[in-house]
Scaffold this motif. Structure first.
Motif, mmCIF file in Angstrom:
data_model
loop_
_atom_site.group_PDB
_atom_site.id
_atom_site.type_symbol
_atom_site.label_atom_id
_atom_site.label_comp_id
_atom_site.label_asym_id
_atom_site.label_seq_id
_atom_site.Cartn_x
_atom_site.Cartn_y
_atom_site.Cartn_z
ATOM 1 N N MET A 1 25.791 36.655 71.284
ATOM 2 C CA MET A 1 25.743 36.351 72.721
ATOM 3 C C MET A 1 24.433 35.630 73.050
ATOM 4 O O MET A 1 23.382 35.977 72.525
ATOM 5 C CB MET A 1 25.788 37.664 73.536
ATOM 6 C CG MET A 1 27.098 38.394 73.438
ATOM 7 S SD MET A 1 27.037 40.035 74.236
ATOM 8 C CE MET A 1 26.722 41.091 72.817
ATOM 9 N N LYS B 1 26.553 28.878 72.850
ATOM 10 C CA LYS B 1 27.868 28.345 72.428
ATOM 11 C C LYS B 1 28.548 27.506 73.509
ATOM 12 O O LYS B 1 29.117 26.456 73.214
ATOM 13 C CB LYS B 1 28.788 29.512 72.004
ATOM 14 C CG LYS B 1 28.359 30.181 70.699
ATOM 15 C CD LYS B 1 29.054 31.511 70.512
ATOM 16 C CE LYS B 1 28.559 32.498 71.537
ATOM 17 N NZ LYS B 1 28.972 33.874 71.371
ATOM 18 N N ASP C 1 36.624 33.402 76.144
ATOM 19 C CA ASP C 1 36.446 34.424 77.192
ATOM 20 C C ASP C 1 36.992 33.931 78.532
ATOM 21 O O ASP C 1 37.659 34.668 79.256
ATOM 22 C CB ASP C 1 34.957 34.762 77.374
ATOM 23 C CG ASP C 1 34.452 35.703 76.295
ATOM 24 O OD1 ASP C 1 35.289 36.338 75.623
ATOM 25 O OD2 ASP C 1 33.228 35.797 76.132
ATOM 26 N N ILE D 1 35.642 39.732 82.348
ATOM 27 C CA ILE D 1 35.492 40.446 81.062
ATOM 28 C C ILE D 1 35.046 41.904 81.296
ATOM 29 O O ILE D 1 35.651 42.825 80.738
ATOM 30 C CB ILE D 1 34.521 39.696 80.108
ATOM 31 C CG1 ILE D 1 35.062 38.290 79.770
ATOM 32 C CG2 ILE D 1 34.242 40.498 78.847
ATOM 33 C CD1 ILE D 1 36.340 38.240 78.949
ATOM 34 N N PHE E 1 37.178 45.195 80.043
ATOM 35 C CA PHE E 1 36.654 46.269 79.197
ATOM 36 C C PHE E 1 36.937 47.626 79.856
ATOM 37 O O PHE E 1 37.260 48.598 79.198
ATOM 38 C CB PHE E 1 35.141 46.111 78.963
ATOM 39 C CG PHE E 1 34.780 45.333 77.718
ATOM 40 C CD1 PHE E 1 35.057 43.980 77.615
ATOM 41 C CD2 PHE E 1 34.140 45.951 76.641
ATOM 42 C CE1 PHE E 1 34.709 43.260 76.467
ATOM 43 C CE2 PHE E 1 33.784 45.242 75.497
ATOM 44 C CZ PHE E 1 34.072 43.898 75.415
ATOM 45 N N PHE F 1 40.490 44.482 74.624
ATOM 46 C CA PHE F 1 39.901 43.144 74.741
ATOM 47 C C PHE F 1 39.998 42.394 73.417
ATOM 48 O O PHE F 1 40.351 41.219 73.368
ATOM 49 C CB PHE F 1 38.432 43.253 75.187
ATOM 50 C CG PHE F 1 37.663 41.967 75.034
ATOM 51 C CD1 PHE F 1 37.844 40.914 75.925
ATOM 52 C CD2 PHE F 1 36.766 41.796 73.980
ATOM 53 C CE1 PHE F 1 37.148 39.711 75.763
ATOM 54 C CE2 PHE F 1 36.069 40.610 73.802
ATOM 55 C CZ PHE F 1 36.264 39.561 74.700
ATOM 56 N N GLU G 1 41.648 38.825 72.538
ATOM 57 C CA GLU G 1 40.757 37.801 71.998
ATOM 58 C C GLU G 1 41.403 37.112 70.784
ATOM 59 O O GLU G 1 41.411 35.880 70.681
ATOM 60 C CB GLU G 1 39.435 38.463 71.612
ATOM 61 C CG GLU G 1 38.372 37.503 71.122
ATOM 62 C CD GLU G 1 37.016 38.194 70.929
ATOM 63 O OE1 GLU G 1 36.968 39.224 70.229
ATOM 64 O OE2 GLU G 1 36.014 37.683 71.470
ATOM 65 N N THR H 1 33.563 30.731 71.081
ATOM 66 C CA THR H 1 34.170 32.063 70.930
ATOM 67 C C THR H 1 33.217 33.127 71.476
ATOM 68 O O THR H 1 32.012 32.889 71.599
ATOM 69 C CB THR H 1 34.445 32.361 69.442
ATOM 70 O OG1 THR H 1 33.190 32.401 68.743
ATOM 71 C CG2 THR H 1 35.329 31.299 68.810
ATOM 72 N N GLY I 1 30.913 36.442 71.134
ATOM 73 C CA GLY I 1 30.053 36.846 70.019
ATOM 74 C C GLY I 1 30.668 37.855 69.050
ATOM 75 O O GLY I 1 30.267 37.940 67.895
ATOM 76 N N GLY I 2 31.672 38.604 69.517
ATOM 77 C CA GLY I 2 32.269 39.621 68.646
ATOM 78 C C GLY I 2 33.576 39.173 68.003
ATOM 79 O O GLY I 2 34.212 39.952 67.274
ATOM 80 N N PRO J 1 29.481 43.310 79.053
ATOM 81 C CA PRO J 1 29.515 44.779 79.064
ATOM 82 C C PRO J 1 28.749 45.430 77.918
ATOM 83 O O PRO J 1 28.197 46.518 78.094
ATOM 84 C CB PRO J 1 31.013 45.111 78.966
ATOM 85 C CG PRO J 1 31.740 43.835 78.778
ATOM 86 C CD PRO J 1 30.827 42.710 79.065
ATOM 87 N N LEU J 2 28.676 44.770 76.764
ATOM 88 C CA LEU J 2 27.997 45.398 75.621
ATOM 89 C C LEU J 2 26.473 45.373 75.758
ATOM 90 O O LEU J 2 25.770 45.987 74.972
ATOM 91 C CB LEU J 2 28.416 44.725 74.307
ATOM 92 C CG LEU J 2 29.901 44.824 73.948
ATOM 93 C CD1 LEU J 2 30.175 44.145 72.608
ATOM 94 C CD2 LEU J 2 30.346 46.282 73.875
ATOM 95 N N ARG K 1 25.245 43.326 63.316
ATOM 96 C CA ARG K 1 25.966 42.075 63.034
ATOM 97 C C ARG K 1 25.160 41.107 62.177
ATOM 98 O O ARG K 1 25.431 39.897 62.180
ATOM 99 C CB ARG K 1 26.328 41.389 64.350
ATOM 100 C CG ARG K 1 27.274 42.207 65.192
ATOM 101 C CD ARG K 1 27.620 41.474 66.465
ATOM 102 N NE ARG K 1 28.546 42.222 67.307
ATOM 103 C CZ ARG K 1 28.928 41.839 68.503
ATOM 104 N NH1 ARG K 1 28.461 40.701 69.002
ATOM 105 N NH2 ARG K 1 29.777 42.557 69.216
HETATM 106 C C1 S3P Z 1 30.927 39.879 73.165
HETATM 107 C C2 S3P Z 1 30.483 38.644 73.561
HETATM 108 C C3 S3P Z 1 30.864 38.038 74.847
HETATM 109 C C4 S3P Z 1 32.251 38.557 75.278
HETATM 110 C C5 S3P Z 1 32.258 40.044 75.308
HETATM 111 C C6 S3P Z 1 31.918 40.673 73.954
HETATM 112 C C7 S3P Z 1 30.443 40.432 71.875
HETATM 113 O O1 S3P Z 1 30.910 36.610 74.717
HETATM 114 O O2 S3P Z 1 33.240 38.071 74.424
HETATM 115 O O3 S3P Z 1 31.354 40.461 76.299
HETATM 116 O O4 S3P Z 1 31.043 41.403 71.372
HETATM 117 O O5 S3P Z 1 29.462 39.867 71.331
HETATM 118 P P1 S3P Z 1 29.583 35.669 74.611
HETATM 119 O O6 S3P Z 1 29.169 35.646 73.176
HETATM 120 O O7 S3P Z 1 30.050 34.350 75.077
HETATM 121 O O8 S3P Z 1 28.565 36.275 75.496
#
Ligand code: S3P
Length: 181
Positions: free
Chosen positions: A12, A16, A35, A46, A50, A58, A62, A79, A81-82, A120-121, A137
């Motif tokens: 995140m 990107k 997202d 988002i 969650f 989610f 995704e 994409t 980050g997760g 949220p994370l 990660r």
């Molecule tokens: C997440 C990254 C977020 C979004 C969600 C979870 C992650 O996207 O998909 O909050 O798990 O790293 P960005 O990387 O665009 O912030």
């Protein structure tokens, strides 16, 4: 043959979306943000998603959205980050385009995402959350075709280097295809 897409991965706040838009302009392709697509289709943000479906819900959406966007072709995809956490997604990314990791320092990431309530994370103690997640990660983004450290680089420069790397990979692929014929 691999589908023509560029797939941007990275933690995140590594840029990107910014780089994705620039790249799409350079290539004359479409910019897609997974997202944003999920939010648009589900009609919720988002964080609300969650809350509604949990992280697991989610992640299912995704994967589904990512596969659909990649199938369109000629997409530059930012994409979440997760998205790389699922083996299925990693395989699909490598099969469907040129995968690029954007790297940034923890300090740059914290500066970029601070005050943001859309992730949220990262709610709670930001520094602690980023440190833990980055540690968890550490190798999650290593599988890319090309990895770029964005520290000290301007967005235009980053986009230019990605285009160059993709062309080089394309030429190499072409040469090895020719050699094996
Ligand atoms: C997440 C990254 C977020 C979004 C969600 C979870 C992650 O996207 O998909 O909050 O798990 O790293 P960005 O990387 O665009 O912030």
């Amino acid at each position: 043959m691999k589908k023509d897409n560029v797939i941007l991965i990275g933690f995140m706040g590594t840029g990107k979306s910014t780089i994705g838009r620039l790249l799409a302009e350079r290539l004359g392709w479409t910019y897609a943000d997974s997202d944003a697509r999920i939010e648009q289709e589900q009609g919720v943000t988002i964080p609300a998603l969650f809350e509604r479906d949990g992280e697991a819900g989610f992640r299912e959406l995704e994967t589904e959205v990512l596969l659909r966007i990649m199938a369109e072709g000629r997409q530059v995809i930012a994409t979440g980050g997760g998205a790389v956490l699922a083996e299925r997604n990693r395989r699909a990314m490598l099969d469907n385009g040129f995968v690029v990791t954007l790297q940034a320092s923890k300090e740059a990431i914290i500066a970029r995402v601070s005050g943001d309530t859309g992730r949220p994370l990262l709610q709670g103690n930001l520094e602690e959350r980023v440190t833990t997640l980055m540690e968890n990660r550490k190798h999650a983004y290593d599988f890319a075709d090309f990895i770029i450290d964005t520290t000290g680089l301007q967005p235009d420069d980053i986009a230019a280097r990605i285009v160059q790397a993709r062309e080089q990979a394309f030429r190499q692929q072409h040469a090895s295809d020719e050699a094996s014929q």
